[in-house]
Scaffold this motif. Structure first.
Motif, PDB file in Angstrom:
ATOM      1  N   ALA A  89       6.450  20.380   7.695  1.00  0.00           N
ATOM      2  CA  ALA A  89       7.050  20.347   6.356  1.00  0.00           C
ATOM      3  C   ALA A  89       7.355  18.919   5.921  1.00  0.00           C
ATOM      4  O   ALA A  89       7.253  18.591   4.729  1.00  0.00           O
ATOM      5  N   TYR A  90       7.704  18.053   6.873  1.00  0.00           N
ATOM      6  CA  TYR A  90       8.033  16.664   6.531  1.00  0.00           C
ATOM      7  C   TYR A  90       6.800  15.941   5.988  1.00  0.00           C
ATOM      8  O   TYR A  90       6.875  15.186   5.016  1.00  0.00           O
ATOM      9  N   ALA A  91       5.657  16.187   6.620  1.00  0.00           N
ATOM     10  CA  ALA A  91       4.410  15.584   6.160  1.00  0.00           C
ATOM     11  C   ALA A  91       4.014  16.131   4.793  1.00  0.00           C
ATOM     12  O   ALA A  91       3.562  15.385   3.916  1.00  0.00           O
ATOM     13  N   ARG A  92       4.207  17.433   4.587  1.00  0.00           N
ATOM     14  CA  ARG A  92       3.847  18.038   3.300  1.00  0.00           C
ATOM     15  C   ARG A  92       4.698  17.468   2.168  1.00  0.00           C
ATOM     16  O   ARG A  92       4.189  17.185   1.083  1.00  0.00           O
ATOM     17  N   ARG A  93       5.989  17.310   2.413  1.00  0.00           N
ATOM     18  CA  ARG A  93       6.860  16.754   1.377  1.00  0.00           C
ATOM     19  C   ARG A  93       6.436  15.325   1.036  1.00  0.00           C
ATOM     20  O   ARG A  93       6.443  14.924  -0.134  1.00  0.00           O
ATOM     21  N   ARG A  94       6.084  14.579   2.055  1.00  0.00           N
ATOM     22  CA  ARG A  94       5.637  13.195   1.836  1.00  0.00           C
ATOM     23  C   ARG A  94       4.368  13.161   0.991  1.00  0.00           C
ATOM     24  O   ARG A  94       4.241  12.364   0.058  1.00  0.00           O
ATOM     25  N   GLN A  95       3.438  14.037   1.322  1.00  0.00           N
ATOM     26  CA  GLN A  95       2.177  14.101   0.575  1.00  0.00           C
ATOM     27  C   GLN A  95       2.399  14.580  -0.860  1.00  0.00           C
ATOM     28  O   GLN A  95       1.790  14.060  -1.800  1.00  0.00           O
ATOM     29  N   ASP A  96       3.274  15.568  -1.025  1.00  0.00           N
ATOM     30  CA  ASP A  96       3.551  16.100  -2.360  1.00  0.00           C
ATOM     31  C   ASP A  96       4.185  15.033  -3.259  1.00  0.00           C
ATOM     32  O   ASP A  96       3.862  14.934  -4.447  1.00  0.00           O
ATOM     33  N   GLN A  97       5.069  14.235  -2.670  1.00  0.00           N
ATOM     34  CA  GLN A  97       5.712  13.185  -3.464  1.00  0.00           C
ATOM     35  C   GLN A  97       4.703  12.139  -3.905  1.00  0.00           C
ATOM     36  O   GLN A  97       4.698  11.703  -5.063  1.00  0.00           O
ATOM     37  N   ALA A  98       3.816  11.747  -3.012  1.00  0.00           N
ATOM     38  CA  ALA A  98       2.796  10.758  -3.351  1.00  0.00           C
ATOM     39  C   ALA A  98       1.878  11.287  -4.441  1.00  0.00           C
ATOM     40  O   ALA A  98       1.536  10.568  -5.387  1.00  0.00           O
ATOM     41  N   LYS A  99       1.481  12.552  -4.334  1.00  0.00           N
ATOM     42  CA  LYS A  99       0.593  13.142  -5.341  1.00  0.00           C
ATOM     43  C   LYS A  99       1.278  13.209  -6.700  1.00  0.00           C
ATOM     44  O   LYS A  99       0.658  12.915  -7.737  1.00  0.00           O
ATOM     45  N   ALA A 100       2.551  13.595  -6.727  1.00  0.00           N
ATOM     46  CA  ALA A 100       3.270  13.698  -7.996  1.00  0.00           C
ATOM     47  C   ALA A 100       3.352  12.342  -8.697  1.00  0.00           C
ATOM     48  O   ALA A 100       3.184  12.252  -9.925  1.00  0.00           O
ATOM     49  N   LEU A 101       3.584  11.287  -7.919  1.00  0.00           N
ATOM     50  CA  LEU A 101       3.663   9.950  -8.509  1.00  0.00           C
ATOM     51  C   LEU A 101       2.312   9.510  -9.058  1.00  0.00           C
ATOM     52  O   LEU A 101       2.223   8.975 -10.171  1.00  0.00           O
ATOM     53  N   LEU A 102       1.254   9.724  -8.278  1.00  0.00           N
ATOM     54  CA  LEU A 102      -0.073   9.323  -8.735  1.00  0.00           C
ATOM     55  C   LEU A 102      -0.496  10.121  -9.965  1.00  0.00           C
ATOM     56  O   LEU A 102      -1.092   9.575 -10.902  1.00  0.00           O
ATOM     57  N   ASP A 103      -0.174  11.410  -9.981  1.00  0.00           N
ATOM     58  CA  ASP A 103      -0.509  12.239 -11.140  1.00  0.00           C
ATOM     59  C   ASP A 103       0.200  11.727 -12.388  1.00  0.00           C
ATOM     60  O   ASP A 103      -0.382  11.684 -13.480  1.00  0.00           O
ATOM     61  N   ALA A 104       1.477  11.334 -12.239  1.00  0.00           N
ATOM     62  CA  ALA A 104       2.234  10.829 -13.378  1.00  0.00           C
ATOM     63  C   ALA A 104       1.647   9.534 -13.915  1.00  0.00           C
ATOM     64  O   ALA A 104       1.726   9.239 -15.110  1.00  0.00           O
ATOM     65  N   LEU A 105       1.027   8.761 -13.023  1.00  0.00           N
ATOM     66  CA  LEU A 105       0.403   7.499 -13.418  1.00  0.00           C
ATOM     67  C   LEU A 105      -1.043   7.689 -13.871  1.00  0.00           C
ATOM     68  O   LEU A 105      -1.691   6.726 -14.296  1.00  0.00           O
ATOM     69  N   PRO A 200      17.125   1.860 -16.544  1.00  0.00           N
ATOM     70  CA  PRO A 200      15.871   2.625 -16.467  1.00  0.00           C
ATOM     71  C   PRO A 200      15.087   2.595 -17.778  1.00  0.00           C
ATOM     72  O   PRO A 200      15.663   2.582 -18.870  1.00  0.00           O
ATOM     73  N   ASP A 201      13.792   2.589 -17.645  1.00  0.00           N
ATOM     74  CA  ASP A 201      12.899   2.790 -18.781  1.00  0.00           C
ATOM     75  C   ASP A 201      12.820   4.298 -19.009  1.00  0.00           C
ATOM     76  O   ASP A 201      12.136   5.006 -18.277  1.00  0.00           O
ATOM     77  N   LYS A 202      13.528   4.800 -20.007  1.00  0.00           N
ATOM     78  CA  LYS A 202      13.661   6.244 -20.193  1.00  0.00           C
ATOM     79  C   LYS A 202      12.346   6.898 -20.600  1.00  0.00           C
ATOM     80  O   LYS A 202      12.148   8.090 -20.377  1.00  0.00           O
ATOM     81  N   ARG A 203      11.432   6.140 -21.171  1.00  0.00           N
ATOM     82  CA  ARG A 203      10.119   6.717 -21.489  1.00  0.00           C
ATOM     83  C   ARG A 203       9.399   7.099 -20.204  1.00  0.00           C
ATOM     84  O   ARG A 203       8.733   8.137 -20.136  1.00  0.00           O
ATOM     85  N   TRP A 204       9.532   6.259 -19.181  1.00  0.00           N
ATOM     86  CA  TRP A 204       8.873   6.544 -17.906  1.00  0.00           C
ATOM     87  C   TRP A 204       9.532   7.727 -17.210  1.00  0.00           C
ATOM     88  O   TRP A 204       8.856   8.624 -16.711  1.00  0.00           O
ATOM     89  N   THR A 205      10.872   7.724 -17.173  1.00  0.00           N
ATOM     90  CA  THR A 205      11.562   8.806 -16.477  1.00  0.00           C
ATOM     91  C   THR A 205      11.324  10.148 -17.160  1.00  0.00           C
ATOM     92  O   THR A 205      11.284  11.188 -16.502  1.00  0.00           O
ATOM     93  N   ALA A 206      11.135  10.142 -18.481  1.00  0.00           N
ATOM     94  CA  ALA A 206      10.904  11.395 -19.205  1.00  0.00           C
ATOM     95  C   ALA A 206       9.570  12.025 -18.850  1.00  0.00           C
ATOM     96  O   ALA A 206       9.419  13.253 -18.884  1.00  0.00           O
ATOM     97  N   GLN A 207       8.586  11.213 -18.494  1.00  0.00           N
ATOM     98  CA  GLN A 207       7.248  11.747 -18.218  1.00  0.00           C
ATOM     99  C   GLN A 207       6.961  11.912 -16.736  1.00  0.00           C
ATOM    100  O   GLN A 207       5.884  12.361 -16.350  1.00  0.00           O
ATOM    101  N   THR A 208       7.916  11.564 -15.901  1.00  0.00           N
ATOM    102  CA  THR A 208       7.709  11.641 -14.455  1.00  0.00           C
ATOM    103  C   THR A 208       8.439  12.851 -13.881  1.00  0.00           C
ATOM    104  O   THR A 208       9.653  12.990 -14.075  1.00  0.00           O
ATOM    105  N   PRO A 209       7.748  13.751 -13.200  1.00  0.00           N
ATOM    106  CA  PRO A 209       8.413  14.951 -12.661  1.00  0.00           C
ATOM    107  C   PRO A 209       9.392  14.597 -11.554  1.00  0.00           C
ATOM    108  O   PRO A 209       9.208  13.633 -10.820  1.00  0.00           O
TER     109      PRO A 209
END
Length: 224
Positions: A89-105, A200-209
């Protein structure tokens, strides 16, 4: 500015901020945050954290040095880090976080150039005008680094209570020698990680899950 939100609101609303406004935190606000962080608990009240704040020309000089070190692949860790050590589960959470950030970018996993550029934003402190380098004494072991973690959490929550934001960056810990050289730190100030912080840049935080949290059933075990 004094914090007004409840503790529960601050804890629930705090998030890792990865885009900041070009607006320095005033000295009186920064001093208030640091005063509160200093109240963090520690083993036998040893308070074994050493904090260096880089801003202005020092911040710019440090960022330039980090980018050069990255170009030249000059890595130097005071504390080992092995991403492959995470399992289950620790590895999955790490991978999920990385994917969410890349998707947002808008960066796909197979876009190596895009991923590298995204990672290098760490070395630019995500645009924050100031960064805190969290160090511990040279003799530090697990207990002392845990104390420093409690300091970091208090620091980040104090920022959030004032409408500021921050992000803990283990990436900067990969360049410990570069940080010491750029800022003239003693050799026995061992670098754990940095915390870029500011408005914080609120435009960025608004679009980032927001990243999800594991259920209590996964993390907490009762014994009666």
């Amino acid at each position: 500015m004094s914090p007004s939100a409840s503790f529960s609101d601050v804890v629930r609303d705090r998030r890792a901020v990865r885009s900041f406004l070009d607006k320095a935190v005033p000295d009186d606000v920064l001093r208030a945050v640091l005063d509160e962080a200093q109240l963090a608990p520690s083993n036998s009240n040893t308070q074994p954290w050493i904090v260096h704040i880089a801003r202005g020309t020092a911040r710019d000089r440090l960022s330039e040095a980090l980018l050069r070190a990255d170009d030249e692949e000059r890595y130097s860790l005071d504390f080992p880090y092995d991403g492959s050590a995470y399992e289950g589960a620790y590895a999955r959470r790490r991978q999920d976080q990385a994917k969410a950030l890349l998707d947002a970018l808008g960066v796909s996993r197979d876009d190596e150039a895009g991923r590298r550029l995204a990672a290098r934003r760490n070395l630019e402190f995500f645009g924050a005008p100031q960064v805190a380098l969290l160090c511990v004494p040279g003799f530090a072991g697990a207990r002392i680094t845990a104390d420093a973690g409690m300091y970091a959490q208090t620091f980040l929550l104090s920022l959030a209570a004032r409408g500021l934001g921050g992000v803990a960056q283990t990436t900067i810990g990969f360049y410990a020698d570069t940080v010491r050289e750029a800022l003239g730190l003693p050799d026995d100030h061992k670098l754990l990680f940095s915390m870029s912080f500011g408005y914080p840049d609120k435009r960025w935080t608004a679009q980032t899950p927001r990243t999800y949290r594991a259920s209590l059933e996964e993390s907490v075990h009762f014994h009666e």
